[in-house]
Write a protein that holds these residues in place. Structure first.
Motif, PDB file in Angstrom:
ATOM      1  N   ASN A   9       2.088  -0.412   6.731  1.00 31.08           N
ATOM      2  CA  ASN A   9       1.717  -1.107   5.449  1.00 31.08           C
ATOM      3  C   ASN A   9       2.066  -2.565   5.129  1.00 31.08           C
ATOM      4  O   ASN A   9       1.617  -3.361   4.374  1.00 31.08           O
ATOM      5  CB  ASN A   9       2.359  -0.286   4.403  1.00 31.08           C
ATOM      6  CG  ASN A   9       3.941  -0.369   4.222  1.00 31.08           C
ATOM      7  OD1 ASN A   9       4.379  -0.625   5.083  1.00 31.08           O
ATOM      8  ND2 ASN A   9       4.190   0.164   3.080  1.00 31.08           N
TER       9      ASN A   9
ATOM     10  N   ARG B 259       2.557   5.170   5.840  1.00 36.28           N
ATOM     11  CA  ARG B 259       2.947   3.717   5.687  1.00 36.28           C
ATOM     12  C   ARG B 259       3.841   3.314   6.561  1.00 36.28           C
ATOM     13  O   ARG B 259       3.901   2.164   6.915  1.00 36.28           O
ATOM     14  CB  ARG B 259       3.295   3.363   4.148  1.00 36.28           C
ATOM     15  CG  ARG B 259       4.345   3.892   3.772  1.00 36.28           C
ATOM     16  CD  ARG B 259       4.627   3.865   2.282  1.00 36.28           C
ATOM     17  NE  ARG B 259       6.124   3.937   1.969  1.00 36.28           N
ATOM     18  CZ  ARG B 259       6.479   3.481   0.698  1.00 36.28           C
ATOM     19  NH1 ARG B 259       6.043   2.985  -0.304  1.00 36.28           N
ATOM     20  NH2 ARG B 259       7.858   3.936   0.588  1.00 36.28           N
TER      21      ARG B 259
ATOM     22  N   THR C 170       0.842  -1.247   0.018  1.00 34.06           N
ATOM     23  CA  THR C 170       0.025   0.106   0.135  1.00 34.06           C
ATOM     24  C   THR C 170       1.064   1.225  -0.051  1.00 34.06           C
ATOM     25  O   THR C 170       1.944   1.371   0.991  1.00 34.06           O
ATOM     26  CB  THR C 170      -1.065   0.032   1.270  1.00 34.06           C
ATOM     27  OG1 THR C 170      -0.173  -0.163   2.515  1.00 34.06           O
ATOM     28  CG2 THR C 170      -1.897  -1.069   1.104  1.00 34.06           C
ATOM     29  N   ASP C 171       0.715   2.032  -0.936  1.00 29.07           N
ATOM     30  CA  ASP C 171       1.395   3.400  -1.309  1.00 29.07           C
ATOM     31  C   ASP C 171       0.639   4.520  -0.294  1.00 29.07           C
ATOM     32  O   ASP C 171       1.354   5.325   0.280  1.00 29.07           O
ATOM     33  CB  ASP C 171       1.490   3.920  -2.467  1.00 29.07           C
ATOM     34  CG  ASP C 171       2.892   3.345  -3.108  1.00 29.07           C
ATOM     35  OD1 ASP C 171       3.555   2.492  -2.618  1.00 29.07           O
ATOM     36  OD2 ASP C 171       3.277   3.884  -4.330  1.00 29.07           O
TER      37      ASP C 171
END
Length: 326
Positions: free
Chosen positions: A128, A113, A91-92
């Protein structure tokens, strides 16, 4: 001689019939559009019950996730967009949107993140990582966010690289004020400072780049919030809404591009768009320190301020100014 010009005996009744006819057409189009969009949404299991899950609170909480999925992109598109060929899932972008029942402005909170948080079954790690683990994904990420914020998530929405580009291009690009010149071959951008209109590929590079700032991820979260607001404002503008050559492709692109929780439908997405058009407060979780743990640079939240932030949202109140992140 009697006049041969035809006049309706009751012009008021004729106008009423025309208006009613137009209204019927609009209702049919709206209903048809709703079912079309709703049927095209990809739904995933993201929000599940578990022991100790936070109780429901006033307002509506969304977890908005931007993944680095290359699904749907050809090799040529990957080269053009400078996305690389990474496999796996990460996930950015992660943002929490709180829409109050009170009518106050919504609050959009970036969740860095690299936030160092406890993750069920994995000790503590970057936020993340909850999405990237083999046993992770949307469910573990949502559960982790709920546990560290104390807020129950009502809706989940996720979008990958390809969907991101398609939505921006469907609305004719977005206008972004670039604070400083950015040249980043890894993100495929060479931008000058100032106000400019970006197409989907350029906007993707703009929110992905880590080539600015002493703490690149913080700059990224600011750009992500700036971009998200710009997209929603453009999508809600009359130039898009009343232009079928913009509004129809936008609706279809959005439906095909996003994945949502099983509880989320087209009307929920509409409420999300309306909320984002209501000039939300944009911020980031207050940061306490930036240590290195196990060889990784991580972000530790300012626990006291973060608790005050999330407690205010749980009570459906504006976040105190001194608890807003910078």
């Amino acid at each position: 001689m009697p006049s041969t010009t035809w006049r309706p005996k009751r012009p008021g009744r004729l106008i009423a019939r025309i208006l009613i006819g137009l209204l019927v057409v609009l209702v049919v189009l709206a209903v048809g559009g709703y079912f079309t969009v709703n049927s095209r949404l990809t739904r995933i299991e993201a929000l599940t019950d578990y022991d100790g899950r936070p109780a429901d609170t006033p307002g509506t909480n969304w977890l908005l996730v931007g993944s680095d999925s290359r699904a749907g992109l050809t090799k040529a598109q990957r080269r053009k967009l400078a996305t690389g060929n990474s496999i796996g899932r990460r996930t950015d972008t992660m943002m929490l949107l709180h829409i109050p029942d009170s009518g106050d402005r919504p609050t959009l909170v970036s969740l860095p993140r690299d936030s160092y948080v406890p993750i069920d079954g994995h000790g503590s790690d970057k936020l993340n990582a909850a999405y990237a683990y083999d046993d992770g994904g949307p469910k573990l990420l949502a559960k982790t966010v709920e546990k560290v914020t104390g807020l129950r998530i009502d809706h989940y929405m996720e979008i990958g690289f390809g969907g991101f580009v398609g939505i921006v291009d469907a609305i004719g690009g977005v206008e972004i004020n670039v604070k400083q010149a950015i040249k980043d071959p890894k993100a495929g951008i060479d931008l000058k400072k100032g106000l400019q209109t970006m197409d989907g590929g350029t906007a993707l590079g703009y929110v992905r780049t880590r080539a600015t700032g002493a703490i690149p991820d913080f700059d990224r979260t600011q750009r992500q919030r700036q971009f998200f607001s710009a997209v929603v404002n453009k999508a809600a503008s009359p130039g898009v809404l009343i232009n079928p050559f913009r509004s129809v492709p936008l609706a279809l692109n959005a439906a095909d591009s996003v994945s949502v929780g099983e509880e989320t439908g087209a009307f929920n997405l509409l409420s999300l768009g309306l909320a984002m058009g209501d000039n939300p407060v944009t911020t980031v979780v207050p940061v306490g320190s930036l240590p290195t743990i196990n060889g990784q640079s991580v972000v530790k939240w300012d626990r006291t301020k973060a608790l005050r932030m999330f407690e205010a949202l749980a009570q459906d109140k504006p976040v105190p100014k001194d608890a807003l992140g910078k």
